[in-house]
Design a protein around this motif. Structure first.
Motif, PDB file in Angstrom:
ATOM      1  N   ILE A   9       0.828  -1.207   0.000  1.00 45.79           N
ATOM      2  CA  ILE A   9       0.000   0.000   0.000  1.00 45.79           C
ATOM      3  C   ILE A   9       0.863   1.257   0.000  1.00 45.79           C
ATOM      4  O   ILE A   9       0.497   2.295  -0.558  1.00 45.79           O
ATOM      5  CB  ILE A   9      -0.945   0.002   1.236  1.00 45.79           C
ATOM      6  CG1 ILE A   9      -1.975  -1.120   1.107  1.00 45.79           C
ATOM      7  CG2 ILE A   9      -1.641   1.348   1.390  1.00 45.79           C
ATOM      8  CD1 ILE A   9      -2.861  -1.268   2.324  1.00 45.79           C
ATOM      9  N   PHE A  10       2.048   1.166   0.614  1.00 42.83           N
ATOM     10  CA  PHE A  10       2.904   2.341   0.777  1.00 42.83           C
ATOM     11  C   PHE A  10       3.756   2.633  -0.457  1.00 42.83           C
ATOM     12  O   PHE A  10       4.444   3.652  -0.507  1.00 42.83           O
ATOM     13  CB  PHE A  10       3.821   2.144   1.992  1.00 42.83           C
ATOM     14  CG  PHE A  10       3.074   2.012   3.288  1.00 42.83           C
ATOM     15  CD1 PHE A  10       2.550   3.131   3.912  1.00 42.83           C
ATOM     16  CD2 PHE A  10       2.876   0.769   3.871  1.00 42.83           C
ATOM     17  CE1 PHE A  10       1.852   3.021   5.107  1.00 42.83           C
ATOM     18  CE2 PHE A  10       2.177   0.645   5.065  1.00 42.83           C
ATOM     19  CZ  PHE A  10       1.659   1.770   5.685  1.00 42.83           C
ATOM     20  N   VAL A  28       8.736   5.656  -1.689  1.00 41.40           N
ATOM     21  CA  VAL A  28       8.824   4.220  -1.410  1.00 41.40           C
ATOM     22  C   VAL A  28       8.740   3.409  -2.700  1.00 41.40           C
ATOM     23  O   VAL A  28       7.798   3.557  -3.485  1.00 41.40           O
ATOM     24  CB  VAL A  28       7.698   3.781  -0.450  1.00 41.40           C
ATOM     25  CG1 VAL A  28       7.751   2.262  -0.243  1.00 41.40           C
ATOM     26  CG2 VAL A  28       7.811   4.506   0.882  1.00 41.40           C
ATOM     27  N   GLN A  29       9.750   2.569  -2.910  1.00 38.64           N
ATOM     28  CA  GLN A  29       9.726   1.622  -4.020  1.00 38.64           C
ATOM     29  C   GLN A  29       9.317   0.232  -3.536  1.00 38.64           C
ATOM     30  O   GLN A  29       8.579  -0.479  -4.198  1.00 38.64           O
ATOM     31  CB  GLN A  29      11.114   1.538  -4.673  1.00 38.64           C
ATOM     32  CG  GLN A  29      11.588   2.848  -5.279  1.00 38.64           C
ATOM     33  CD  GLN A  29      10.667   3.336  -6.382  1.00 38.64           C
ATOM     34  OE1 GLN A  29      10.532   2.693  -7.417  1.00 38.64           O
ATOM     35  NE2 GLN A  29      10.013   4.468  -6.158  1.00 38.64           N
ATOM     36  N   ARG A  30       9.807  -0.101  -2.341  1.00 39.21           N
ATOM     37  CA  ARG A  30       9.474  -1.420  -1.799  1.00 39.21           C
ATOM     38  C   ARG A  30       9.766  -1.452  -0.303  1.00 39.21           C
ATOM     39  O   ARG A  30      10.759  -0.898   0.161  1.00 39.21           O
ATOM     40  CB  ARG A  30      10.294  -2.501  -2.513  1.00 39.21           C
ATOM     41  CG  ARG A  30       9.884  -3.926  -2.150  1.00 39.21           C
ATOM     42  CD  ARG A  30      10.509  -4.956  -3.081  1.00 39.21           C
ATOM     43  NE  ARG A  30      11.963  -4.985  -2.995  1.00 39.21           N
ATOM     44  CZ  ARG A  30      12.778  -4.581  -3.947  1.00 39.21           C
ATOM     45  NH1 ARG A  30      12.283  -4.079  -5.071  1.00 39.21           N
ATOM     46  NH2 ARG A  30      14.087  -4.645  -3.813  1.00 39.21           N
ATOM     47  N   ILE A  31       8.864  -2.070   0.449  1.00 32.74           N
ATOM     48  CA  ILE A  31       9.102  -2.368   1.861  1.00 32.74           C
ATOM     49  C   ILE A  31       9.090  -3.885   1.990  1.00 32.74           C
ATOM     50  O   ILE A  31       8.085  -4.542   1.702  1.00 32.74           O
ATOM     51  CB  ILE A  31       8.030  -1.742   2.777  1.00 32.74           C
ATOM     52  CG1 ILE A  31       8.024  -0.212   2.623  1.00 32.74           C
ATOM     53  CG2 ILE A  31       8.287  -2.115   4.235  1.00 32.74           C
ATOM     54  CD1 ILE A  31       6.969   0.486   3.466  1.00 32.74           C
ATOM     55  N   LEU A  39      14.061   3.217  -1.222  1.00 38.13           N
ATOM     56  CA  LEU A  39      13.510   4.511  -1.612  1.00 38.13           C
ATOM     57  C   LEU A  39      14.156   5.024  -2.900  1.00 38.13           C
ATOM     58  O   LEU A  39      15.322   4.752  -3.178  1.00 38.13           O
ATOM     59  CB  LEU A  39      13.732   5.556  -0.511  1.00 38.13           C
ATOM     60  CG  LEU A  39      13.131   5.295   0.873  1.00 38.13           C
ATOM     61  CD1 LEU A  39      13.376   6.498   1.779  1.00 38.13           C
ATOM     62  CD2 LEU A  39      11.652   4.981   0.785  1.00 38.13           C
ATOM     63  N   ALA A  40      13.375   5.789  -3.659  1.00 37.95           N
ATOM     64  CA  ALA A  40      13.874   6.505  -4.841  1.00 37.95           C
ATOM     65  C   ALA A  40      13.723   8.005  -4.599  1.00 37.95           C
ATOM     66  O   ALA A  40      13.020   8.425  -3.675  1.00 37.95           O
ATOM     67  CB  ALA A  40      13.092   6.093  -6.083  1.00 37.95           C
ATOM     68  N   ASP A  41      14.369   8.820  -5.445  1.00 40.00           N
ATOM     69  CA  ASP A  41      14.315  10.285  -5.302  1.00 40.00           C
ATOM     70  C   ASP A  41      14.651  10.704  -3.874  1.00 40.00           C
ATOM     71  O   ASP A  41      13.957  11.518  -3.255  1.00 40.00           O
ATOM     72  CB  ASP A  41      12.939  10.833  -5.693  1.00 40.00           C
ATOM     73  CG  ASP A  41      12.641  10.655  -7.167  1.00 40.00           C
ATOM     74  OD1 ASP A  41      13.604  10.588  -7.944  1.00 40.00           O
ATOM     75  OD2 ASP A  41      11.461  10.567  -7.531  1.00 40.00           O
ATOM     76  N   VAL A  42      15.725  10.148  -3.355  1.00 39.97           N
ATOM     77  CA  VAL A  42      16.088  10.347  -1.949  1.00 39.97           C
ATOM     78  C   VAL A  42      16.813  11.676  -1.756  1.00 39.97           C
ATOM     79  O   VAL A  42      17.710  12.031  -2.525  1.00 39.97           O
ATOM     80  CB  VAL A  42      16.978   9.191  -1.452  1.00 39.97           C
ATOM     81  CG1 VAL A  42      17.328   9.381   0.024  1.00 39.97           C
ATOM     82  CG2 VAL A  42      16.271   7.859  -1.660  1.00 39.97           C
ATOM     83  N   VAL A  43      16.410  12.406  -0.722  1.00 45.04           N
ATOM     84  CA  VAL A  43      17.066  13.660  -0.351  1.00 45.04           C
ATOM     85  C   VAL A  43      17.588  13.546   1.075  1.00 45.04           C
ATOM     86  O   VAL A  43      16.858  13.149   1.989  1.00 45.04           O
ATOM     87  CB  VAL A  43      16.091  14.853  -0.449  1.00 45.04           C
ATOM     88  CG1 VAL A  43      16.754  16.125   0.072  1.00 45.04           C
ATOM     89  CG2 VAL A  43      15.631  15.046  -1.881  1.00 45.04           C
ATOM     90  N   TYR A  44      18.871  13.853   1.243  1.00 39.78           N
ATOM     91  CA  TYR A  44      19.501  13.899   2.565  1.00 39.78           C
ATOM     92  C   TYR A  44      19.075  15.220   3.191  1.00 39.78           C
ATOM     93  O   TYR A  44      19.548  16.286   2.810  1.00 39.78           O
ATOM     94  CB  TYR A  44      21.014  13.813   2.392  1.00 39.78           C
ATOM     95  CG  TYR A  44      21.834  13.759   3.664  1.00 39.78           C
ATOM     96  CD1 TYR A  44      21.254  13.659   4.921  1.00 39.78           C
ATOM     97  CD2 TYR A  44      23.223  13.812   3.602  1.00 39.78           C
ATOM     98  CE1 TYR A  44      22.009  13.610   6.065  1.00 39.78           C
ATOM     99  CE2 TYR A  44      24.003  13.766   4.747  1.00 39.78           C
ATOM    100  CZ  TYR A  44      23.389  13.669   5.976  1.00 39.78           C
ATOM    101  OH  TYR A  44      24.149  13.629   7.117  1.00 39.78           O
ATOM    102  N   VAL A  45      18.143  15.174   4.146  1.00 42.09           N
ATOM    103  CA  VAL A  45      17.452  16.361   4.646  1.00 42.09           C
ATOM    104  C   VAL A  45      18.404  17.388   5.242  1.00 42.09           C
ATOM    105  O   VAL A  45      18.323  18.587   4.941  1.00 42.09           O
ATOM    106  CB  VAL A  45      16.383  15.962   5.689  1.00 42.09           C
ATOM    107  CG1 VAL A  45      15.747  17.212   6.302  1.00 42.09           C
ATOM    108  CG2 VAL A  45      15.319  15.084   5.043  1.00 42.09           C
ATOM    109  N   GLU A  46      19.315  16.966   6.096  1.00 44.60           N
ATOM    110  CA  GLU A  46      20.183  17.914   6.796  1.00 44.60           C
ATOM    111  C   GLU A  46      21.042  18.746   5.847  1.00 44.60           C
ATOM    112  O   GLU A  46      21.304  19.923   6.100  1.00 44.60           O
ATOM    113  CB  GLU A  46      21.095  17.176   7.789  1.00 44.60           C
ATOM    114  CG  GLU A  46      20.409  16.751   9.089  1.00 44.60           C
ATOM    115  CD  GLU A  46      19.513  15.534   8.904  1.00 44.60           C
ATOM    116  OE1 GLU A  46      18.743  15.219   9.815  1.00 44.60           O
ATOM    117  OE2 GLU A  46      19.592  14.887   7.830  1.00 44.60           O
ATOM    118  N   LYS A  47      21.479  18.153   4.747  1.00 46.00           N
ATOM    119  CA  LYS A  47      22.350  18.864   3.808  1.00 46.00           C
ATOM    120  C   LYS A  47      21.623  19.297   2.538  1.00 46.00           C
ATOM    121  O   LYS A  47      22.186  20.006   1.710  1.00 46.00           O
ATOM    122  CB  LYS A  47      23.550  17.991   3.435  1.00 46.00           C
ATOM    123  CG  LYS A  47      24.495  17.734   4.598  1.00 46.00           C
ATOM    124  CD  LYS A  47      25.760  17.015   4.130  1.00 46.00           C
ATOM    125  CE  LYS A  47      26.732  16.827   5.283  1.00 46.00           C
ATOM    126  NZ  LYS A  47      27.979  16.151   4.854  1.00 46.00           N
TER     127      LYS A  47
END
Length: 356
Positions: A9-10, A28-31, A39-47
């Motif tokens: 579902i996710f 989410v691509q797969r759990i 995960l795809a289109d991943v962003v490292y939040v802190e930087k």
């Protein structure tokens, strides 16, 4: 419903994973049942850095899970990363009322700009659209000097569209997948302000050799040379100055270009930030939307002496149609032409008005 169906579902949803030392946002691509998350289109939040490709997270690393967005379609807007936006022609290109671009049939209201940061989807259509053009505007942004620093963004402008290629994310593959063919194409005119900078960068980092270039900085120098009867300016002009002078755009409307040209080494690290803030995307688009109209105005100015000579021919033929006199034209010495080499210029000095 079994566990696998529940986890499915996710898929496609935006998720934020908080680890012990950092946080990531992605789609989410797969759990998996073994408590791993892909995960795809991943962003490292802190930087604010986008992570290329897919990233796998292990369950024992994850401290907290959040779902900041509902669906895939709103993912990047939720992150404050708009892939598409536009600039109003009336506000940013007021001269379009008097300057008609090639094949400009309609009164355009907006100039759209679009971020290209992945190969599937929009990259191919963007390259195909650009390859159909006869002329394009080209700009680039990098951290530190272009030869030593890393190219982060490449901007390509057509008549009413600006493509912002995220080279930091796409890498050299972007040139192998079509950008090299465009930049090296002898049948597409590239309009650039100071082609030395971009050309050196593309050659050093990606082996790309620019061809068929109209340089607005060189054209501005030649206009000055013609208007002053053979003198040359004591320095070359910035893009902001050339746009203000030749397109009559008030300096107040070009403050973002001035700011961009005056960024310090530390401030230029903004080009590394991912997702890129919308104001920076607009600044990049603004740095190339003036190039095509600027070329037309500069060409008209450069042709002034030629048209004056043609008028002399016409006047002579009207006054004495039976005895058309030869007009002696004294050619300028080749030594008076600006010499561009190794970043230096040799010429007679004549002050240029400061338009900043």
């Amino acid at each position: 419903m079994d566990d696998l169906q529940f986890l499915d579902i996710f898929r496609g949803k935006l998720i934020k994973l908080t680890l012990k030392t950092s946080s990531y946002v992605g789609v989410v691509q797969r759990i998996n049942s073994n408590k791993t998350v892909l995960l795809a289109d991943v962003v490292y939040v802190e930087k604010g850095i986008k992570v290329p490709g897919l990233k796998l997270f292990f369950g024992h690393e994850i401290v907290n899970v959040e779902f900041p967005g509902k669906t895939n379609s709103g993912d990047r807007e939720t992150l404050g990363y708009k892939l598409e936006d536009h600039l109003l022609v009336e506000e940013f290109q007021p001269y379009r009322k008097s300057i008609r671009l090639d094949d400009d049939e309609d009164d355009e209201v907006v100039i759209n700009f679009e971020v290209i940061d992945e190969f599937h989807g929009k990259f191919g259509s963007a390259v195909m659209h650009i390859k159909k053009q006869r002329l394009i505007g080209v700009g680039a942004d990098a951290v530190e000097a272009f030869q030593q620093g890393r190219l982060c963004w490449l901007q390509i402008a057509t008549k009413n569209k600006v493509y912002l290629f995220d080279i930091l994310v796409l890498g050299a593959q972007a040139f192998k997948n079509g950008l090299s063919m465009i930049l090296e194409n002898k049948h597409i005119l590239k309009v650039i302000h100071d082609c030395r900078v971009i050309s050196a960068c593309l050659l050093a980092q990606f082996g790309v050799r620019l061809t068929n270039v109209f340089d607005t900085q060189v054209a501005d120098v030649m206009c000055f040379y013609s208007e002053t009867g053979g003198f040359l300016p004591d320095r070359v002009s910035t893009l902001q100055e050339v746009v203000s002078l030749h397109l009559n755009v008030p300096s107040s409307q070009l403050s973002s270009l001035k700011m961009k040209s005056q960024l310090t080494k530390e401030e230029r690290e903004l080009w590394y930030k991912r997702p890129c803030p919308l104001p920076l995307l607009k600044v990049m688009a603004l740095s190339v939307i003036h190039l095509l109209p600027l070329r037309l105005v500069l060409l008209d100015t450069l042709m002034t002496d030629y048209m004056d000579l043609v008028d002399s021919y016409l006047s002579s033929s009207y006054n004495e149609p039976g005895e058309v006199e030869h007009i002696n034209m004294e050619l300028a010495s080749s030594q008076a032409v600006p010499f561009f080499a190794a970043g230096t210029m040799q010429w007679r000095h004549t002050p240029r008005l400061d338009l900043g």
